[in-house]
Design an enzyme around this catalytic site. Sequence first.
Site, short mmCIF file in Angstrom:
data_model
loop_
_atom_site.label_atom_id
_atom_site.label_comp_id
_atom_site.label_asym_id
_atom_site.label_seq_id
_atom_site.Cartn_x
_atom_site.Cartn_y
_atom_site.Cartn_z
N ALA A 1 -10.58 -3.70 -31.35
CA ALA A 1 -11.99 -3.42 -31.63
C ALA A 1 -12.15 -2.12 -32.41
O ALA A 1 -13.00 -2.00 -33.31
CB ALA A 1 -12.78 -3.36 -30.33
N TYR B 1 -9.80 -0.77 -34.37
CA TYR B 1 -9.27 -1.05 -35.71
C TYR B 1 -10.34 -1.77 -36.55
O TYR B 1 -10.59 -1.40 -37.70
CB TYR B 1 -8.02 -1.94 -35.59
CG TYR B 1 -7.45 -2.38 -36.91
CD1 TYR B 1 -6.48 -1.62 -37.56
CD2 TYR B 1 -7.89 -3.55 -37.53
CE1 TYR B 1 -5.97 -2.01 -38.78
CE2 TYR B 1 -7.39 -3.95 -38.76
CZ TYR B 1 -6.42 -3.18 -39.37
OH TYR B 1 -5.93 -3.58 -40.59
N LEU C 1 -8.22 -13.68 -43.06
CA LEU C 1 -9.55 -14.30 -42.94
C LEU C 1 -10.60 -13.20 -42.94
O LEU C 1 -10.38 -12.13 -42.36
CB LEU C 1 -9.66 -15.06 -41.62
CG LEU C 1 -8.86 -16.34 -41.44
CD1 LEU C 1 -8.85 -16.76 -39.98
CD2 LEU C 1 -9.43 -17.45 -42.31
N LYS D 1 -9.41 -19.43 -32.73
CA LYS D 1 -8.60 -18.45 -33.46
C LYS D 1 -7.50 -17.99 -32.50
O LYS D 1 -7.72 -17.13 -31.65
CB LYS D 1 -9.44 -17.27 -33.95
CG LYS D 1 -8.64 -16.32 -34.78
CD LYS D 1 -9.52 -15.36 -35.53
CE LYS D 1 -8.71 -14.47 -36.44
NZ LYS D 1 -7.81 -13.56 -35.70
N GLU E 1 0.14 -21.13 -36.05
CA GLU E 1 0.28 -19.91 -35.26
C GLU E 1 1.33 -20.12 -34.17
O GLU E 1 1.30 -21.11 -33.45
CB GLU E 1 -1.09 -19.61 -34.61
CG GLU E 1 -1.23 -18.21 -34.08
CD GLU E 1 -1.72 -17.21 -35.12
OE1 GLU E 1 -1.68 -17.51 -36.35
OE2 GLU E 1 -2.12 -16.10 -34.72
N LYS F 1 -13.88 -23.43 -41.35
CA LYS F 1 -13.36 -23.67 -42.70
C LYS F 1 -14.19 -24.76 -43.34
O LYS F 1 -14.42 -25.81 -42.69
CB LYS F 1 -11.91 -24.13 -42.65
CG LYS F 1 -10.98 -23.11 -41.98
CD LYS F 1 -9.59 -23.69 -41.75
CE LYS F 1 -8.74 -22.66 -41.00
NZ LYS F 1 -7.50 -23.23 -40.50
N LYS G 1 -15.50 -13.50 -34.52
CA LYS G 1 -14.76 -12.85 -33.44
C LYS G 1 -15.54 -12.87 -32.14
O LYS G 1 -16.76 -12.75 -32.14
CB LYS G 1 -14.47 -11.39 -33.83
CG LYS G 1 -13.52 -11.22 -35.01
CD LYS G 1 -12.08 -11.27 -34.53
CE LYS G 1 -11.09 -10.91 -35.61
NZ LYS G 1 -10.35 -9.70 -35.42
P1 NAD Z 1 -6.89 -12.02 -38.58
O1 NAD Z 1 -6.20 -12.11 -37.29
O2 NAD Z 1 -8.20 -11.36 -38.60
O3 NAD Z 1 -7.08 -13.48 -39.25
C1 NAD Z 1 -6.08 -14.17 -39.96
C2 NAD Z 1 -5.05 -14.76 -39.05
O4 NAD Z 1 -5.66 -15.55 -38.06
C3 NAD Z 1 -4.11 -15.72 -39.74
O5 NAD Z 1 -3.11 -15.04 -40.44
C4 NAD Z 1 -3.58 -16.49 -38.57
O6 NAD Z 1 -2.44 -15.86 -38.07
C5 NAD Z 1 -4.66 -16.38 -37.53
N1 NAD Z 1 -5.25 -17.65 -37.10
C6 NAD Z 1 -5.39 -18.02 -35.80
N2 NAD Z 1 -5.97 -19.20 -35.70
C7 NAD Z 1 -6.20 -19.65 -36.96
C8 NAD Z 1 -6.77 -20.84 -37.49
N3 NAD Z 1 -7.23 -21.81 -36.70
N4 NAD Z 1 -6.83 -20.96 -38.83
C9 NAD Z 1 -6.39 -19.98 -39.65
N5 NAD Z 1 -5.84 -18.81 -39.19
C10 NAD Z 1 -5.74 -18.65 -37.87
O7 NAD Z 1 -5.96 -11.44 -39.58
P2 NAD Z 1 -4.95 -10.34 -39.73
O8 NAD Z 1 -5.15 -9.91 -41.12
O9 NAD Z 1 -3.62 -10.74 -39.29
O10 NAD Z 1 -5.33 -9.25 -38.70
C11 NAD Z 1 -6.44 -8.50 -38.66
C12 NAD Z 1 -6.76 -8.30 -37.21
O11 NAD Z 1 -5.59 -7.90 -36.49
C13 NAD Z 1 -7.76 -7.21 -37.05
O12 NAD Z 1 -9.07 -7.71 -37.08
C14 NAD Z 1 -7.38 -6.64 -35.69
O13 NAD Z 1 -8.03 -7.40 -34.70
C15 NAD Z 1 -5.90 -6.87 -35.61
N6 NAD Z 1 -5.16 -5.65 -35.97
C16 NAD Z 1 -5.10 -4.69 -35.03
C17 NAD Z 1 -4.45 -3.50 -35.30
C18 NAD Z 1 -4.37 -2.44 -34.25
O14 NAD Z 1 -3.84 -1.37 -34.53
N7 NAD Z 1 -4.89 -2.68 -33.05
C19 NAD Z 1 -3.85 -3.30 -36.56
C20 NAD Z 1 -3.91 -4.31 -37.50
C21 NAD Z 1 -4.59 -5.49 -37.20
#
Ligand code: NAD
Length: 337
Positions: A37, A39, A86, A119, A177, A296, A320
Amino acid sequence: MAENSSHPEQEIEQLKQRIRQYNHEYYVMDTPSVPDAEYDRLMQRLMALETEHPKLKTSDSPSQKVGGAPLSAFEQVTHEVPMLSLDNAFDDEALLAFEKRIKDRLKESAAIAFSCEPKLDGLAVSLLYEDGELVRAATRGDGQVGENITQNVKTIANIPLRLKGEDIPRRVEIRGEVFMPKAGFEKLNQRQKEQGAKIFANPRNAAAGSLRQLDSKITAKRPLMFYTYSLGLVTPDDFSLPDTHSERLALVASWGMPLCPEVDTATDGNGCLAYYQKILGMRDALAYDIDGVVFKVNSVDRQERLGFVARAPRWAIAQKFPAQEEVTVLEDVEFQV
Ligand code: NAD
């Protein structure tokens, strides 16, 4: 960090630095030091400032990038079709604004149907099948280049080593995933505790750490699962595929790929909001962790007309859920390489 800063350039620089550090901890080391949250809040602030001051938006900004660099300990895999991230919606208004943006861009006033999917909170993986056989598995990495984790993926029980059916493409990349179900996560942590080994902070970190092991025997002992959510590369180009994303998922499932039982469709944005509420209500009872739902545009023709921006498709959005855990336990995360 002060918000509404009178020095946007300075604030943007500070945000970029912090987000880059958090990206490294999360994607490369699998050891986040801040809750998701927090981040997300920093990323939203960076994006708002970049929208307000477009001249300060650079192509190397974390708002324009996917994930993190692949670990050099693994062989690298270049994705023939990039693996993107996404966009996010944090409330109903943002979801309806997404629907409106799509209609405006398509210049269509009739309802647009969506594929609705949980998700899953794990790790994006690309599986390449040639002549029906699993020949390569890779992580998303930075979206262009991922890590070759074929041996580890072959230990995941619900991923078929061979697709079934007569009519399958010669080469097909199936994306989805890898995650650790909640019960398996609890059991794993119990075992780790009994053995005096390190405890994992949450199922996402346990899945990421387990999958990116250099020794696939360790991965084999971890309770990982896979659900399909899209198709990547398909060869030959003229292989006949259905026109909608949801029918394509059903086709891939008919080849033996596991599909999340909660996937559904909605006829418009309001249907998506109803799906969001339904899945939110089921969240605790689900066997796996989710951090939201994904919508989608169901028509693949519309998806192609909408296209992509820097790090995400225009035709999809993740809505989210409210944050469940605010603090990630840092010292309890296993260091895997
Ligand atoms: P994301 O998690 O916001 O969304 C993309 C990912 O969602 C895809 O790559 C896939 O792995 C997943 N996904 C799950 N179900 C899916 C579905 N049905 N269809 C398509 N994709 C699906 O993307 P991201 O870019 O990997 O990560 C960003 C998020 O990760 C941030 O919003 C944060 O919550 C977390 N994050 C946290 C930190 C931290 O330090 N806490 C750092 C980086 C990222």
